[in-house]
Write a protein that holds these residues in place. Structure first.
Motif, short mmCIF file in Angstrom:
data_model
loop_
_atom_site.label_atom_id
_atom_site.label_comp_id
_atom_site.label_asym_id
_atom_site.label_seq_id
_atom_site.Cartn_x
_atom_site.Cartn_y
_atom_site.Cartn_z
N LYS A 64 44.14 75.22 -13.05
CA LYS A 64 42.81 74.68 -12.80
C LYS A 64 42.03 74.67 -14.12
CE LYS A 64 40.41 76.22 -9.35
NZ LYS A 64 39.81 77.21 -8.41
N PRO A 65 41.28 73.61 -14.35
CA PRO A 65 40.52 73.53 -15.61
C PRO A 65 39.64 74.76 -15.82
CG PRO A 65 40.29 71.49 -14.36
CD PRO A 65 41.09 72.42 -13.51
N VAL A 73 42.60 62.04 -16.83
CA VAL A 73 41.52 61.86 -17.81
C VAL A 73 42.10 61.60 -19.21
CG1 VAL A 73 39.45 62.91 -18.77
CG2 VAL A 73 40.16 63.47 -16.44
N ARG A 126 33.33 68.67 -15.95
CA ARG A 126 33.66 67.91 -14.76
C ARG A 126 32.67 66.77 -14.48
NH1 ARG A 126 35.73 73.13 -11.39
NH2 ARG A 126 33.54 73.66 -11.15
N SER A 172 45.98 69.89 -16.98
CA SER A 172 45.18 70.26 -15.82
C SER A 172 44.24 69.13 -15.39
CB SER A 172 44.38 71.53 -16.11
OG SER A 172 43.25 71.23 -16.89
N LEU A 173 44.08 68.13 -16.24
CA LEU A 173 43.24 66.98 -15.91
C LEU A 173 44.05 65.70 -16.13
CD1 LEU A 173 40.05 68.21 -17.82
CD2 LEU A 173 40.23 68.00 -15.34
N TYR A 207 44.92 69.17 -20.98
CA TYR A 207 45.44 67.82 -20.72
C TYR A 207 46.22 67.82 -19.41
CZ TYR A 207 44.40 66.70 -25.64
OH TYR A 207 43.79 66.49 -26.84
N ILE A 233 38.75 64.48 -23.08
CA ILE A 233 38.90 65.94 -22.98
C ILE A 233 38.60 66.59 -24.32
CG2 ILE A 233 40.53 67.79 -22.53
CD1 ILE A 233 41.92 65.96 -20.54
N ALA A 285 35.85 63.34 -13.96
CA ALA A 285 36.74 64.02 -14.90
C ALA A 285 37.64 64.99 -14.14
CB ALA A 285 35.93 64.79 -15.94
N LYS A 286 37.15 65.48 -13.04
CA LYS A 286 37.98 66.31 -12.17
C LYS A 286 37.89 65.74 -10.77
CE LYS A 286 38.94 70.99 -10.81
NZ LYS A 286 39.44 70.63 -9.50
#
Lengths: 231, 231
Positions: free
Chosen positions: A91-92, A158, A212, A154-155, A152, A163, A224-225
């Motif tokens: 998780k971010p 995007v 986010r 975790s998202l 990178y 990021i 973003a999330k």
DNA sequence: GTCTATAGACGGATAGAC
DNA sequence: GTCTATCCGTCTATAGAC
């Protein structure tokens, strides 16, 4: 058996490092002279050159002795997270905590000079001295690569470029929060509660909100999330 | 009729200010000597003391000539917003744009040195020099009070303390974004797109996301800004 | 390892001719 | 307003006695 309490050598060295650290925060790198340092440390002027060779090397040592620990703690945190996640992207929020958490913890340590050092470090990100900048860049290269890579992954939807920018913004908010809070007089007298231990949750919440936030460029309101978690 | 194109007096003065501004960004306040400044400006060493009295006064002038304009633009933006809102509290995004917008615009002006100055200013928020700090605090006092007041009114349910912290974080992210982007080598080679004109939307999005993030302290998930707008 | 003394360069600021 | 020349302080670094 061999003179356990106070040995002369390393003790002088550490006194110099501690004094330098505090004076660098207070006056800046250039404006702190070797005379100020040795006076504060209670050692002889020539001791700096004997133990460190030059003022530049002393500066480098002041940063290195704490930065090594800090970045080791960061990498250990990331290792632990990735190990227990077992291949699943993190998780971010966990990645962000892994990077900024150790820094904030060190910033709360008023006992062993951690706070002093983090103020110095935060200020140094915008230090013009080319020597210091390059040294910092080298010292950060690995940690930065590892954490950016984790972020990178975790998202996944995007763009890396976005990021990167947001990580940059997060570092700015954090550095400034640590370095500027009591140094700057802009907000002097405005803070009722400058308790550093409460900085952590406040800052984390802000950082994750920023990370986010909706992306600005593509007009179709993409997050973003994923999900409404930021709401 | 009276020597229209180039008068000697003010011209020398401005040459000194422009040279100083650039050198201060490149080397820092302390590490920039009067000799460096006058050499770059193509004027005599004694000219600085003739026109400004001392190095300290020169530094003050370098900041003042641009900061006055910047803060005037900020106050004008806030005045316009409040006038057209007519008593209704402003949206937080408008307040944030009113404060950081003019700064980012100036940071995009590469023609007249605005970018150079904003890099200098961003770096100076963590400047240890007490003289500079106090001067900046005075210069910012009014603008800060006005904008914080507007932000308090625009976020009626949120403790002022929290807003203060988040404003602090926003200033940090912005200063760092402006001052550190090409100065720092941490991210060297990582940015494909460092176009300063695209910084504005990226940063605004991040700042508003952070400002509207859930509050950390009270556990019942209350929002800094009502509604799911941040999502 | 610790000290004193000093070399050698550079800093800001000023006096005084033009 | 602009220049040259210079004062005087502080800096980093080192040589050499102890």
């Amino acid at each position: 058996m061999t003179t356990p309490p106070v040995r002369p050598g390393p003790e002088t060295r550490n006194r110099i490092l501690d004094a330098a650290e505090e004076l660098f925060v207070e006056h800046g790198l250039d404006a702190t002279s070797m005379r100020m340092i040795t006076t504060k440390a209670g050692v002889n002027l020539a001791a700096v050159n004997y133990h460190f060779g030059s003022k530049g090397s002393l500066i480098q040592e002041v940063f290195q002795r704490r930065l090594t620990d800090l970045n080791r703690a960061r990498l250990a945190a990331l290792d632990a997270l990735e190990r227990q996640a077992g291949g699943v992207p993190l998780k971010p929020s966990k990645v962000v905590e892994g990077f900024f958490g150790p820094a904030l913890e060190m910033a709360c340590d008023t006992e062993h000079g951690g706070r002093t050092f983090m103020q110095l470090l935060g200020r140094t990100y915008t230090e013009p001295n080319a020597f210091v900048r390059q040294f910092l860049a080298e010292e950060y290269a690995e940690v930065l690569d590892r954490f950016l890579g984790a972020l990178y992954r975790s998202l996944p939807g995007v763009p890396h470029e976005e990021i990167l920018w947001r990580f940059h913004f997060m570092m700015g908010a954090t550095s400034y929060a640590i370095a500027g809070t009591d140094a700057l007089q802009l907000f002097a007298g405005k803070f009722d509660d400058a308790d550093p231990s409460r900085l952590m949750p406040r800052l984390m919440s802000f950082l994750l909100g920023g990370l986010r936030a909706p992306l600005a460029d593509n007009g179709h309101g993409r997050q973003a999330k994923g999900g409404p978690k930021a709401a």
